[in-house]
Every structure is written in structure tokens, then in C-alpha cells.
Design a protein around this motif. Structure first.
Motif, mmCIF file in Angstrom:
data_model
loop_
_atom_site.group_PDB
_atom_site.id
_atom_site.type_symbol
_atom_site.label_atom_id
_atom_site.label_comp_id
_atom_site.label_asym_id
_atom_site.label_seq_id
_atom_site.Cartn_x
_atom_site.Cartn_y
_atom_site.Cartn_z
ATOM 1 N N PHE A 1 6.377 -7.085 -1.303
ATOM 2 C CA PHE A 1 7.729 -7.337 -0.799
ATOM 3 C C PHE A 1 8.476 -6.028 -0.561
ATOM 4 C CE2 PHE A 1 12.181 -8.451 -0.895
ATOM 5 C CZ PHE A 1 12.192 -9.575 -0.089
ATOM 6 N N LYS A 2 8.276 -5.044 -1.423
ATOM 7 C CA LYS A 2 8.981 -3.772 -1.279
ATOM 8 C C LYS A 2 8.519 -3.027 -0.026
ATOM 9 C CE LYS A 2 7.970 -0.281 -3.899
ATOM 10 N NZ LYS A 2 7.787 0.636 -5.016
ATOM 11 N N GLU A 3 7.210 -2.985 0.195
ATOM 12 C CA GLU A 3 6.658 -2.230 1.325
ATOM 13 C C GLU A 3 6.595 -3.057 2.607
ATOM 14 O OE1 GLU A 3 5.946 0.998 1.302
ATOM 15 O OE2 GLU A 3 6.579 1.100 -0.788
ATOM 16 N N GLY A 4 6.302 -4.351 2.495
ATOM 17 C CA GLY A 4 6.156 -5.193 3.672
ATOM 18 C C GLY A 4 4.745 -5.198 4.222
ATOM 19 N N VAL A 5 3.898 -4.311 3.723
ATOM 20 C CA VAL A 5 2.517 -4.215 4.173
ATOM 21 C C VAL A 5 1.667 -3.748 2.993
ATOM 22 C CG1 VAL A 5 2.716 -1.847 5.000
ATOM 23 C CG2 VAL A 5 1.010 -3.316 6.007
ATOM 24 N N CYS A 6 0.417 -4.204 2.969
ATOM 25 C CA CYS A 6 -0.496 -3.802 1.905
ATOM 26 C C CYS A 6 -1.865 -3.545 2.528
ATOM 27 C CB CYS A 6 -0.596 -4.901 0.849
ATOM 28 S SG CYS A 6 -1.661 -4.485 -0.541
ATOM 29 N N VAL A 7 -2.474 -2.444 2.172
ATOM 30 C CA VAL A 7 -3.798 -2.088 2.674
ATOM 31 C C VAL A 7 -4.801 -2.313 1.551
ATOM 32 C CG1 VAL A 7 -5.223 -0.255 3.646
ATOM 33 C CG2 VAL A 7 -2.791 -0.359 4.189
ATOM 34 N N VAL A 8 -5.838 -3.113 1.847
ATOM 35 C CA VAL A 8 -6.845 -3.447 0.844
ATOM 36 C C VAL A 8 -8.216 -3.138 1.426
ATOM 37 C CG1 VAL A 8 -7.758 -5.230 -0.673
ATOM 38 C CG2 VAL A 8 -5.376 -5.339 0.054
ATOM 39 N N LYS A 9 -8.955 -2.268 0.767
ATOM 40 C CA LYS A 9 -10.311 -1.948 1.202
ATOM 41 C C LYS A 9 -11.244 -3.097 0.858
ATOM 42 C CE LYS A 9 -13.838 1.596 0.961
ATOM 43 N NZ LYS A 9 -14.240 2.882 0.429
ATOM 44 N N LYS A 10 -12.197 -3.348 1.738
ATOM 45 C CA LYS A 10 -13.173 -4.401 1.477
ATOM 46 C C LYS A 10 -14.208 -3.847 0.498
ATOM 47 C CE LYS A 10 -16.471 -7.467 3.641
ATOM 48 N NZ LYS A 10 -17.201 -7.789 4.862
ATOM 49 N N ASP A 11 -13.798 -3.771 -0.758
ATOM 50 C CA ASP A 11 -14.623 -3.217 -1.823
ATOM 51 C C ASP A 11 -14.422 -4.094 -3.044
ATOM 52 O OD1 ASP A 11 -16.059 -1.700 -3.593
ATOM 53 O OD2 ASP A 11 -14.570 -0.090 -3.730
ATOM 54 N N THR A 12 -15.403 -4.944 -3.326
ATOM 55 C CA THR A 12 -15.258 -5.884 -4.443
ATOM 56 C C THR A 12 -15.650 -5.270 -5.774
ATOM 57 O OG1 THR A 12 -17.488 -6.719 -4.013
ATOM 58 C CG2 THR A 12 -15.667 -7.865 -2.947
ATOM 59 N N ILE A 13 -16.205 -4.077 -5.776
ATOM 60 C CA ILE A 13 -16.690 -3.450 -7.010
ATOM 61 C C ILE A 13 -15.628 -2.549 -7.644
ATOM 62 C CG2 ILE A 13 -18.466 -1.930 -7.952
ATOM 63 C CD1 ILE A 13 -20.307 -2.937 -5.713
ATOM 64 N N SER A 14 -14.724 -2.003 -6.826
ATOM 65 C CA SER A 14 -13.715 -1.065 -7.324
ATOM 66 C C SER A 14 -12.873 -1.698 -8.433
ATOM 67 C CB SER A 14 -12.814 -0.627 -6.173
ATOM 68 O OG SER A 14 -11.828 0.246 -6.641
ATOM 69 N N GLN A 15 -12.678 -0.952 -9.503
ATOM 70 C CA GLN A 15 -11.958 -1.469 -10.666
ATOM 71 C C GLN A 15 -10.440 -1.434 -10.499
ATOM 72 O OE1 GLN A 15 -13.249 -3.016 -13.364
ATOM 73 N NE2 GLN A 15 -15.124 -2.916 -12.175
ATOM 74 N N THR A 16 -9.941 -0.577 -9.621
ATOM 75 C CA THR A 16 -8.500 -0.472 -9.446
ATOM 76 C C THR A 16 -8.148 -0.456 -7.965
ATOM 77 O OG1 THR A 16 -8.579 1.942 -9.456
ATOM 78 C CG2 THR A 16 -8.185 0.848 -11.568
ATOM 79 N N HIS A 17 -6.928 -0.883 -7.683
ATOM 80 C CA HIS A 17 -6.387 -0.774 -6.333
ATOM 81 C C HIS A 17 -5.618 0.547 -6.277
ATOM 82 C CE1 HIS A 17 -3.735 -1.509 -2.899
ATOM 83 N NE2 HIS A 17 -4.710 -2.293 -2.470
ATOM 84 N N PRO A 18 -5.764 1.329 -5.198
ATOM 85 C CA PRO A 18 -5.149 2.657 -5.180
ATOM 86 C C PRO A 18 -3.618 2.662 -5.201
ATOM 87 C CG PRO A 18 -6.208 2.182 -3.082
ATOM 88 C CD PRO A 18 -6.579 1.084 -4.014
ATOM 89 N N HIS A 19 -2.961 1.581 -4.765
ATOM 90 C CA HIS A 19 -1.508 1.577 -4.681
ATOM 91 C C HIS A 19 -0.837 0.683 -5.721
ATOM 92 C CE1 HIS A 19 -1.908 3.775 -0.983
ATOM 93 N NE2 HIS A 19 -2.653 2.817 -0.461
ATOM 94 N N ILE A 20 -1.567 -0.280 -6.271
ATOM 95 C CA ILE A 20 -0.981 -1.243 -7.197
ATOM 96 C C ILE A 20 -1.630 -1.062 -8.566
ATOM 97 C CG2 ILE A 20 -0.545 -3.681 -7.646
ATOM 98 C CD1 ILE A 20 -0.945 -4.165 -4.632
ATOM 99 N N GLU A 21 -0.819 -0.836 -9.566
ATOM 100 C CA GLU A 21 -1.341 -0.663 -10.923
ATOM 101 C C GLU A 21 -1.570 -2.029 -11.560
ATOM 102 O OE1 GLU A 21 1.040 1.870 -13.322
ATOM 103 O OE2 GLU A 21 1.296 3.346 -11.728
ATOM 104 N N GLY A 22 -2.694 -2.169 -12.249
ATOM 105 C CA GLY A 22 -2.972 -3.397 -12.975
ATOM 106 C C GLY A 22 -4.150 -4.178 -12.416
ATOM 107 N N PRO A 23 -3.992 -4.846 -11.267
ATOM 108 C CA PRO A 23 -5.084 -5.701 -10.785
ATOM 109 C C PRO A 23 -6.231 -4.896 -10.179
ATOM 110 C CG PRO A 23 -3.298 -5.732 -9.211
ATOM 111 C CD PRO A 23 -2.819 -4.949 -10.400
ATOM 112 N N THR A 24 -7.398 -5.526 -10.153
ATOM 113 C CA THR A 24 -8.544 -4.906 -9.491
ATOM 114 C C THR A 24 -8.403 -5.076 -7.985
ATOM 115 O OG1 THR A 24 -9.869 -6.909 -9.542
ATOM 116 C CG2 THR A 24 -10.027 -5.453 -11.462
#
Length: 126
Positions: A4-27
């Protein structure tokens, strides 16, 4: 709240990565599945390019997240904020001629190093 703050979210198609580069907490997988879920409800528009999902919040998604998060109507995503208007451009007349020399160097100057007959290829030459 990040979406909601940014209005856009970029998500790499990588199901193995343990962290999301912009969001703390979820994989990364959790963020990817959340965006797919929001897209199935019409709250997010997803564009896929070069192994990345670009998730854009729709107007219905803004209303839904505003209600879900309990935010006032004045708060809008960064992509929906009006940008400050650009200052008027300065008069470019002074840039056209620098020291009496025209900015565009075409015209008669081309004939100094090119002959009138042309070259050897495609009908040119003698």
C-alpha cells in the motif's frame, strides 16, 4: 502495508529464497503467493518479465487495503501521488548558437568533406 505504501511490489520467481529483498519477515515464496491471491481477486495486476513479477495495486486493491488496514482516505500509495510539477524550461535560444557557430552543423559544411557526386556504392561515383 509495504504494497500500500509503495503501490508496486517486485517479486522474483524464486521459490527457494529465504527472504524477500524489500519486505522483512516473509519468504519470497509467501510474497509471491500473496500477490497471486490478490491478483485472482482483482486487487493487483501482475506483469511478468525476465523472471520477475511486477505487481501493481489496482483501484479496487487500494480500497480493499485501505479498509483492511483501517487507513484514512487521505493516505494513497506512492504511485498514485501527484508528482511536483517540473519547473519551466529555460529559453533555449542561447544554446542554439555557441560563439557564432550553429548547433546543427549540417548544410554547407557537409560539402567540405563530401563530394557532390557521392561515393562508390549504390549508384554513386563515376
Amino acid at each position: 502495508s509495504y504494497l500500500f505504501k509503495e503501490g508496486v511490489c517486485v517479486v522474483k520467481k524464486d521459490t527457494i529464497s529465504q527472504t524477500h529483498p524489500h519486505i522483512e519477515g516473509p519468504t519470497n515464496l509467501e510474497v509471491l503467493m500473496l500477490m497471486k491471491s490478490l491478483a485472482s481477486r482483482g486487487f493487483v495486476r501482475i506483469t511478468f518479465s525476465w523472471q520477475y513479477n511486477y505487481c501493481y495495486l489496482t483501484d479496487e486493491g487500494i480500497d480493499y487495503l485501505r479498509q483492511y488496514l483501517g487507513l484514512p482516505a487521505e493516505i494513497v500509495p506512492a504511485t498514485h501521488k501527484k508528482q511536483a510539477t517540473r519547473p519551466d524550461m529555460r529559453d533555449r535560444e542561447e544554446d542554439k548558437y555557441d560563439g557564432g557557430r550553429p548547433a546543427f552543423r549540417g548544410g554547407d559544411r557537409d560539402r567540405e568533406y563530401r563530394g557532390r557526386e557521392g561515393g562508390f556504392g549504390r549508384g554513386g561515383g563515376v
